[in-house]
Scaffold this motif. Structure first.
Motif, PDB file in Angstrom:
ATOM      1  N   GLU A  61       0.836  -1.210   0.000  1.00 32.75           N
ATOM      2  CA  GLU A  61       0.000   0.000   0.000  1.00 32.75           C
ATOM      3  C   GLU A  61       0.867   1.254   0.000  1.00 32.75           C
ATOM      4  O   GLU A  61       0.575   2.212  -0.723  1.00 32.75           O
ATOM      5  CB  GLU A  61      -0.922   0.003   1.216  1.00 32.75           C
ATOM      6  N   TYR A  62       1.920   1.252   0.832  1.00 36.25           N
ATOM      7  CA  TYR A  62       2.812   2.411   0.867  1.00 36.25           C
ATOM      8  C   TYR A  62       3.511   2.603  -0.470  1.00 36.25           C
ATOM      9  O   TYR A  62       3.733   3.748  -0.903  1.00 36.25           O
ATOM     10  CB  TYR A  62       3.868   2.233   1.970  1.00 36.25           C
ATOM     11  N   LEU A  63       3.864   1.500  -1.135  1.00 36.48           N
ATOM     12  CA  LEU A  63       4.536   1.602  -2.429  1.00 36.48           C
ATOM     13  C   LEU A  63       3.597   2.176  -3.492  1.00 36.48           C
ATOM     14  O   LEU A  63       3.991   3.070  -4.264  1.00 36.48           O
ATOM     15  CB  LEU A  63       5.025   0.217  -2.858  1.00 36.48           C
ATOM     16  N   LEU A  64       2.386   1.676  -3.536  1.00 39.56           N
ATOM     17  CA  LEU A  64       1.447   2.124  -4.566  1.00 39.56           C
ATOM     18  C   LEU A  64       0.881   3.512  -4.277  1.00 39.56           C
ATOM     19  O   LEU A  64       0.555   4.245  -5.211  1.00 39.56           O
ATOM     20  CB  LEU A  64       0.306   1.111  -4.699  1.00 39.56           C
ATOM     21  N   GLN A  65       0.752   3.842  -3.003  1.00 35.81           N
ATOM     22  CA  GLN A  65       0.214   5.157  -2.651  1.00 35.81           C
ATOM     23  C   GLN A  65       1.029   5.711  -1.481  1.00 35.81           C
ATOM     24  O   GLN A  65       0.713   5.485  -0.312  1.00 35.81           O
ATOM     25  CB  GLN A  65      -1.264   5.037  -2.260  1.00 35.81           C
ATOM     26  N   PRO A  66       2.108   6.456  -1.763  1.00 37.33           N
ATOM     27  CA  PRO A  66       2.950   6.980  -0.684  1.00 37.33           C
ATOM     28  C   PRO A  66       2.263   8.047   0.162  1.00 37.33           C
ATOM     29  O   PRO A  66       2.685   8.291   1.297  1.00 37.33           O
ATOM     30  CB  PRO A  66       4.159   7.571  -1.433  1.00 37.33           C
ATOM     31  N   ASN A  67       1.228   8.700  -0.382  1.00 42.44           N
ATOM     32  CA  ASN A  67       0.567   9.786   0.339  1.00 42.44           C
ATOM     33  C   ASN A  67      -0.341   9.212   1.417  1.00 42.44           C
ATOM     34  O   ASN A  67      -1.345   8.558   1.115  1.00 42.44           O
ATOM     35  CB  ASN A  67      -0.255  10.629  -0.648  1.00 42.44           C
ATOM     36  N   PRO A  68      -0.060   9.464   2.715  1.00 43.32           N
ATOM     37  CA  PRO A  68      -0.914   8.899   3.775  1.00 43.32           C
ATOM     38  C   PRO A  68      -2.327   9.473   3.766  1.00 43.32           C
ATOM     39  O   PRO A  68      -3.288   8.769   4.074  1.00 43.32           O
ATOM     40  CB  PRO A  68      -0.159   9.245   5.067  1.00 43.32           C
ATOM     41  N   SER A  69      -2.470  10.748   3.405  1.00 47.48           N
ATOM     42  CA  SER A  69      -3.807  11.340   3.351  1.00 47.48           C
ATOM     43  C   SER A  69      -4.661  10.663   2.284  1.00 47.48           C
ATOM     44  O   SER A  69      -5.853  10.398   2.493  1.00 47.48           O
ATOM     45  CB  SER A  69      -3.704  12.841   3.069  1.00 47.48           C
ATOM     46  N   ALA A  70      -4.052  10.379   1.157  1.00 55.64           N
ATOM     47  CA  ALA A  70      -4.786   9.685   0.090  1.00 55.64           C
ATOM     48  C   ALA A  70      -5.176   8.278   0.519  1.00 55.64           C
ATOM     49  O   ALA A  70      -6.264   7.798   0.196  1.00 55.64           O
ATOM     50  CB  ALA A  70      -3.940   9.644  -1.179  1.00 55.64           C
ATOM     51  N   ARG A  71      -4.295   7.598   1.269  1.00 53.61           N
ATOM     52  CA  ARG A  71      -4.633   6.257   1.753  1.00 53.61           C
ATOM     53  C   ARG A  71      -5.800   6.304   2.725  1.00 53.61           C
ATOM     54  O   ARG A  71      -6.692   5.449   2.683  1.00 53.61           O
ATOM     55  CB  ARG A  71      -3.413   5.624   2.426  1.00 53.61           C
ATOM     56  N   ILE A  72      -5.806   7.294   3.615  1.00 53.08           N
ATOM     57  CA  ILE A  72      -6.921   7.421   4.567  1.00 53.08           C
ATOM     58  C   ILE A  72      -8.215   7.713   3.822  1.00 53.08           C
ATOM     59  O   ILE A  72      -9.276   7.147   4.135  1.00 53.08           O
ATOM     60  CB  ILE A  72      -6.603   8.524   5.592  1.00 53.08           C
ATOM     61  N   GLU A  73      -8.146   8.565   2.819  1.00 57.15           N
ATOM     62  CA  GLU A  73      -9.345   8.881   2.040  1.00 57.15           C
ATOM     63  C   GLU A  73      -9.875   7.641   1.317  1.00 57.15           C
ATOM     64  O   GLU A  73     -11.090   7.375   1.338  1.00 57.15           O
ATOM     65  CB  GLU A  73      -9.014   9.981   1.028  1.00 57.15           C
ATOM     66  N   GLU A  74      -8.978   6.869   0.715  1.00 60.65           N
ATOM     67  CA  GLU A  74      -9.409   5.648   0.036  1.00 60.65           C
ATOM     68  C   GLU A  74      -9.994   4.651   1.034  1.00 60.65           C
ATOM     69  O   GLU A  74     -10.968   3.950   0.725  1.00 60.65           O
ATOM     70  CB  GLU A  74      -8.226   5.021  -0.694  1.00 60.65           C
ATOM     71  N   ARG A  82     -18.341   3.347  -1.106  1.00 61.32           N
ATOM     72  CA  ARG A  82     -18.485   4.342  -2.162  1.00 61.32           C
ATOM     73  C   ARG A  82     -17.207   4.364  -2.987  1.00 61.32           C
ATOM     74  O   ARG A  82     -16.116   4.059  -2.499  1.00 61.32           O
ATOM     75  CB  ARG A  82     -18.761   5.730  -1.580  1.00 61.32           C
ATOM     76  N   LYS A  83     -17.353   4.726  -4.258  1.00 67.57           N
ATOM     77  CA  LYS A  83     -16.210   4.776  -5.153  1.00 67.57           C
ATOM     78  C   LYS A  83     -15.417   6.053  -4.915  1.00 67.57           C
ATOM     79  O   LYS A  83     -15.973   7.153  -4.887  1.00 67.57           O
ATOM     80  CB  LYS A  83     -16.678   4.718  -6.608  1.00 67.57           C
ATOM     81  N   ALA A  84     -14.123   5.902  -4.746  1.00 64.68           N
ATOM     82  CA  ALA A  84     -13.256   7.055  -4.524  1.00 64.68           C
ATOM     83  C   ALA A  84     -13.141   7.874  -5.809  1.00 64.68           C
ATOM     84  O   ALA A  84     -13.114   7.318  -6.907  1.00 64.68           O
ATOM     85  CB  ALA A  84     -11.876   6.610  -4.064  1.00 64.68           C
ATOM     86  N   PRO A  85     -13.103   9.196  -5.697  1.00 60.84           N
ATOM     87  CA  PRO A  85     -12.968  10.030  -6.903  1.00 60.84           C
ATOM     88  C   PRO A  85     -11.623   9.806  -7.575  1.00 60.84           C
ATOM     89  O   PRO A  85     -10.620   9.506  -6.922  1.00 60.84           O
ATOM     90  CB  PRO A  85     -13.087  11.456  -6.349  1.00 60.84           C
ATOM     91  N   SER A  86     -11.621   9.943  -8.887  1.00 58.88           N
ATOM     92  CA  SER A  86     -10.383   9.747  -9.648  1.00 58.88           C
ATOM     93  C   SER A  86      -9.409  10.875  -9.343  1.00 58.88           C
ATOM     94  O   SER A  86      -9.774  12.053  -9.353  1.00 58.88           O
ATOM     95  CB  SER A  86     -10.691   9.712 -11.151  1.00 58.88           C
ATOM     96  N   ARG A  87      -8.162  10.505  -9.088  1.00 58.38           N
ATOM     97  CA  ARG A  87      -7.135  11.476  -8.732  1.00 58.38           C
ATOM     98  C   ARG A  87      -5.979  11.349  -9.723  1.00 58.38           C
ATOM     99  O   ARG A  87      -5.459  10.243  -9.926  1.00 58.38           O
ATOM    100  CB  ARG A  87      -6.632  11.232  -7.313  1.00 58.38           C
ATOM    101  N   PRO A  88      -5.533  12.441 -10.351  1.00 56.30           N
ATOM    102  CA  PRO A  88      -4.409  12.353 -11.293  1.00 56.30           C
ATOM    103  C   PRO A  88      -3.122  12.004 -10.564  1.00 56.30           C
ATOM    104  O   PRO A  88      -2.921  12.372  -9.406  1.00 56.30           O
ATOM    105  CB  PRO A  88      -4.352  13.755 -11.918  1.00 56.30           C
ATOM    106  N   THR A  89      -2.265  11.289 -11.260  1.00 61.90           N
ATOM    107  CA  THR A  89      -0.973  10.942 -10.675  1.00 61.90           C
ATOM    108  C   THR A  89      -0.041  12.153 -10.716  1.00 61.90           C
ATOM    109  O   THR A  89      -0.315  13.163 -11.388  1.00 61.90           O
ATOM    110  CB  THR A  89      -0.342   9.775 -11.442  1.00 61.90           C
ATOM    111  N   ASN A  90       1.048  12.065  -9.990  1.00 63.33           N
ATOM    112  CA  ASN A  90       2.011  13.164  -9.960  1.00 63.33           C
ATOM    113  C   ASN A  90       2.618  13.413 -11.336  1.00 63.33           C
ATOM    114  O   ASN A  90       2.858  14.572 -11.720  1.00 63.33           O
ATOM    115  CB  ASN A  90       3.117  12.854  -8.948  1.00 63.33           C
ATOM    116  N   ALA A  91       2.874  12.352 -12.095  1.00 60.77           N
ATOM    117  CA  ALA A  91       3.430  12.528 -13.438  1.00 60.77           C
ATOM    118  C   ALA A  91       2.418  13.231 -14.350  1.00 60.77           C
ATOM    119  O   ALA A  91       2.800  14.081 -15.176  1.00 60.77           O
ATOM    120  CB  ALA A  91       3.818  11.171 -14.017  1.00 60.77           C
ATOM    121  N   GLU A  92       1.150  12.881 -14.224  1.00 60.93           N
ATOM    122  CA  GLU A  92       0.129  13.548 -15.036  1.00 60.93           C
ATOM    123  C   GLU A  92       0.009  15.024 -14.678  1.00 60.93           C
ATOM    124  O   GLU A  92      -0.156  15.877 -15.562  1.00 60.93           O
ATOM    125  CB  GLU A  92      -1.213  12.841 -14.850  1.00 60.93           C
TER     126      GLU A  92
END
Length: 420
Positions: A61-74, A82-92
């Motif tokens: 989980e940490y590898l795929l999503q390093p952001n802890p806030s994003a992990r808590i939201e998911e 409920r389906k989590a909203p789509s979030r652009p990646t850092n590269a995008e």
């Protein structure tokens, strides 16, 4: 209401009995039923599987999503179903900012056009990363989560139930042991009382006439004689042993019931623990899928970056006085810089063909990645092949001369692993 009170009292009694048994076991005052070695190995293997699966799951989980806030939201969206909203990646996001900056700087300027190329490349990398994250979550994270939240909870529940059945069994064994000890003690005391009373009764018979010899057939004992005989009944002290005998029978019945329930629960738990082997097989398959997804992701990133590298290398000649792969000595002559690109290319080819290995010798190198030659002065490479490399005076430090049989050309150092 009466049934509920009785059930509550019964449950309280069972809980108290288990608590007493557990406490006495910890204090070393009661015996404990030990499980067989195979069962203990299954328990240890299950605990090991659970602990490492949990650690691998969290770290993935940490590898795929390093952001802890994003992990808590998911996590919250998952619990709310409920389906989590789509979030652009850092590269995008980086690619988007580069494209927007190119609009302000001017797409026709060298900087603006390069920003467009790099921005589009970053967006492609971001798209590949998004696909990798989705594939990994489905093929690897989901099976691990299903094991931890499904199979392992079932195993833990059955193990707790088995522990309760074991406590009940050991408590029944302790009660039976106490009942047998009390029965034996009561029997000994009863025999002592019978012996003492029989001795006293014999003394009384010596003072009383023998009615059996002197009385007629229809003679009736006097009231005093009847009272004397009634004072010393022959079978005395048998009431208490009978009570303890009934208690022993009851304890033996409870022990048989507890043993049956314990054996049944042990078999259920054993089957679940043996299912850990199939869990390992399933996780192995998921691990292969994760590696395949990761390999495809990095290969795609490598292809995108190589295309960008070639594109920037071919267009940089319009901006700088020398190309990334050009020999600096070739641009030192003003006349050579004024020649056409075709003439410059022919000069490079001629120089490569005339280059000879230095007197200091050559080295072997292993190719790490595939490389396609940008022009005829370079040599294409295939991953894992071995080539001979050497350098010549005045050559860019990022490049070497490579030889493969009759082929010769410039090769990038970053694509090689020098062996000797």
């Amino acid at each position: 209401m009466d049934f509920s009170v009785k059930k509550l009292a019964s449950d309280a009694g069972v809980f108290f009995s288990r608590a007493v048994q557990f406490t006495q076991e910890n204090l070393g005052q009661a015996e404990k039923t030990e499980l067989d070695a195979h069962f203990e190995n299954l328990l240890a293997r299950a605990d090991c599987t659970k602990n490492w699966t949990e650690k691998i799951f969290r770290q993935t989980e940490y590898l795929l999503q390093p952001n802890p806030s994003a992990r808590i939201e998911e996590f919250l969206y998952e619990k709310l179903d409920r389906k989590a909203p789509s979030r652009p990646t850092n590269a995008e996001l980086l690619g988007h900012y580069m494209l927007e900056a190119a609009k302000d700087f001017g797409p026709g300027t060298p900087y603006g056009s390069t920003l467009i190329k790099v921005g589009e490349c970053q967006q492609r990398l971001g798209g590949a990363e998004r696909e990798f994250l989705q594939t990994s979550a489905i093929s690897f994270l989901t099976p691990l989560r299903n094991f931890l939240e499904g199979d392992w909870r079932t195993i833990s529940k059955e193990r707790r139930l088995l522990e309760n059945r074991r406590l009940d069994l050991d408590a029944c064994k302790a009660r039976l042991k106490k009942a047998k000890a009390a029965e034996a003690k009561a029997a000994c005391e009863g025999e002592t009382q019978v012996s003492s009373r029989n001795g006293l009764f014999g003394l009384c018979l010596q003072a009383v006439p023998d009615f059996q010899e002197t009385r007629p057939r229809n003679y009736v004992l006097s009231a005093s004689a009847s009272a004397t005989v009634s004072l010393f009944p022959f079978p005395c002290g048998h009431g208490l042993p009978q009570l303890w005998s009934e208690e022993v029978d009851k304890a033996e019945h409870e022990l048989r019931v507890a043993q049956t329930e314990f054996d049944r629960q042990a078999e259920v738990t054993r089957l679940l623990l043996e299912g850990i082997s199939s869990t390992h097989v399933n996780h192995l398959r998921c691990l292969h899928e994760f590696v395949e997804a990761q390999t495809a992701y990095y290969n795609q990133c490598h292809r995108v970056m190589m295309e960008l590298h070639k594109e920037l290398g071919s267009s940089s000649a319009d901006v700088f006085s020398s190309n990334f792969g050009r020999n600096p000595s070739a641009s030192a002559d003003p006349d050579a810089s004024a020649e056409s690109p075709t003439a410059a290319l022919e000069t490079d080819v001629l120089q490569i063909e005339e280059v000879q290995p230095p007197a200091s010798g050559t080295r072997k190198a292993k190719v790490l990645y595939d490389y396609d030659a940008a022009d005829t002065s370079e040599m294409s490479l295939l991953a894992d092949e071995l080539i001979t490399v050497y350098t010549v005076p005045g050559m860019d430090s990022d490049w070497l001369i490579g030889e493969r049989g009759n082929q010769k050309g410039k090769v990038p150092v970053t694509y090689l692993e020098l062996l000797s």
